[in-house]
Design a protein around this motif. Sequence first.
Motif, PDB file in Angstrom:
ATOM      1  N   LEU B 229       0.840  -1.205   0.000  1.00  0.00           N
ATOM      2  CA  LEU B 229       0.000   0.000   0.000  1.00  0.00           C
ATOM      3  C   LEU B 229       0.880   1.263   0.000  1.00  0.00           C
ATOM      4  N   SER B 230       1.894   1.231   0.844  1.00  0.00           N
ATOM      5  CA  SER B 230       2.816   2.377   0.936  1.00  0.00           C
ATOM      6  C   SER B 230       3.585   2.567  -0.366  1.00  0.00           C
ATOM      7  N   LEU B 231       4.025   1.435  -0.911  1.00  0.00           N
ATOM      8  CA  LEU B 231       4.796   1.501  -2.161  1.00  0.00           C
ATOM      9  C   LEU B 231       3.956   2.126  -3.271  1.00  0.00           C
ATOM     10  N   ARG B 232       2.720   1.678  -3.367  1.00  0.00           N
ATOM     11  CA  ARG B 232       1.830   2.195  -4.402  1.00  0.00           C
ATOM     12  C   ARG B 232       1.595   3.700  -4.208  1.00  0.00           C
ATOM     13  N   ALA B 233       1.360   4.071  -2.956  1.00  0.00           N
ATOM     14  CA  ALA B 233       1.117   5.493  -2.667  1.00  0.00           C
ATOM     15  C   ALA B 233       2.359   6.323  -2.989  1.00  0.00           C
ATOM     16  N   TYR B 234       3.518   5.802  -2.638  1.00  0.00           N
ATOM     17  CA  TYR B 234       4.757   6.554  -2.841  1.00  0.00           C
ATOM     18  C   TYR B 234       5.104   6.684  -4.330  1.00  0.00           C
ATOM     19  N   LEU B 235       4.810   5.621  -5.090  1.00  0.00           N
ATOM     20  CA  LEU B 235       5.092   5.662  -6.535  1.00  0.00           C
ATOM     21  C   LEU B 235       4.252   6.736  -7.224  1.00  0.00           C
ATOM     22  N   ASN B 236       3.059   6.989  -6.677  1.00  0.00           N
ATOM     23  CA  ASN B 236       2.157   7.965  -7.302  1.00  0.00           C
ATOM     24  C   ASN B 236       2.194   9.333  -6.637  1.00  0.00           C
ATOM     25  N   LYS B 237       3.082   9.501  -5.683  1.00  0.00           N
ATOM     26  CA  LYS B 237       3.104  10.749  -4.920  1.00  0.00           C
ATOM     27  C   LYS B 237       3.755  11.877  -5.731  1.00  0.00           C
TER      28      LYS B 237
END
Lengths: 284, 239
Positions: B229-237
Amino acid sequence: MSTLVKVDSITKNYKTFVLDKVSFTLESGHIYGFVGENGSGKSTTMKAICGLINLDKGQVLINDKNLKELEPSDREKLDFTPDEICLPDNLKIRFINKILKDAFDNWDENLFFKYLKTFNIDENKKIKELSKGMKAKFNIIVSLCHNANILILDEPMNGLDPVARDEFCTLLSDYIDEDENRTILISSHIISDLEKICSDFVFIHDGKIILTEEKKILESSFLKLDLDEDSYDVFDKNIIIRFKKTGRNYEVLLANNNENQSIIGIEKASAEDILIFLIKGKTL
Amino acid sequence: MIKKVRGLLLKDILQTKSYFITNSLICLLFLALAIFEIVLMFDNSALPGSDAEQLDLLKSFINSSFFYFCIFPIYSSSGIALCFQQDERCNFDKFAISSGISRKLIVNERVIFGAIASIPGVIFTIVAAILVSMINNPYVSSLTGLYLALISFGGYFLTIGVSLTLCTFLGSVKGRIWTSLATILTFLLQTVAFVLYAAFGIEHILQGSIVAIGFFTISIAIFIGAYFLSLRAYLNKDF
């Protein structure tokens, strides 16, 4: 000369601002001045070039490859330097070197210490102990030492005194002269500084590119004239490209041709003048 | 890849030196307290006679000592939040991403840093679990220490996963506040696991293993979910 960066119709929608189909290219051997008002989209465009924001439309090509598809080693060829140092300011500079030596494949430690010596920056000092001018120099040194050939500099001369700005300009000019396969995109509010080092200008206003031109063409294309109200009334309006009123006087932008050159009081329009005319000036 | 992570870890460790020293000292203090409690409760001369009394004593020890096993996973979570806070303060992410360090690598490094920040606590947990296994009590076996350690390790995975997610989504300031609240929740979950273990797991190995391994497995599942979840959020940040 080759195209190192192609910004291809990039669009980013925010609630209160839109970066609208911005397109331009950065060629090797050139220093580009990126000019516009506060909030015109300079930083957003720069962030887009460096992959710091996700685009709604368009793409950024680095050496003909999409930014998102670049290998890490290719990615290191691009460097973004914001107006402030983005490194922990409570660490000593020699530790920063250790961190960056590991973090970047192309980190040039010898060059780093050479620059520190050249600019009298003590490696045993913490970043927070450096003066504002020293910090700005250190910021650019970090960019130069991981062998990036594309530098994106966002307001790097903010707060620098004239001497430090001059040193800074020299540093950038030397960087380009050393290797012709390099390019710089630099934004600054102090357009006179940009005029010293830039070979090209990209003008942005309200999220749109309004002009992209070589400096020598810009300089040879426009003339500026100050007129009082009476003179303006009798002036031939057909030759005015743009005008703006300042108090009781008028400033007019004219094409640079033999006829206009003979007008008394005429002078060359600087990049700053052109920008102001493009943004604030009116057409008849 | 490893070299880059090493560089980023060096940055975080240098920035959080004092945190590590404090963490280690607190670990030592709690270890001393745990040893003191074990000696006090299970001193041979003071031991009660019957099996039932000994069982009650062990239950009472586990119910009171869960605090030691829970406190360090919680403390380790502040390592990640601190790392986020330091990076946000100087906009390090902006620098790293724009200079070619991949976003995935940054997230992975933070997880590794979270694990490193937990090392003093993990050492404490292992030592405490070994000490518990050595208690002179008919209901204590090597599994007792292992199960208590598993519940404690579950807490590490939970706190690292939760703080990583909250700080990625909310940033270090808001994230830290929410992490504190989430940490209290984690503490409560661990407490429930310890109470359940003390109530049903001491006498029955199967029930004990269900509580300990179950809690540990759920914690890992939450950690893995939180990571992606964090990885996905960070990739799109956007920065």
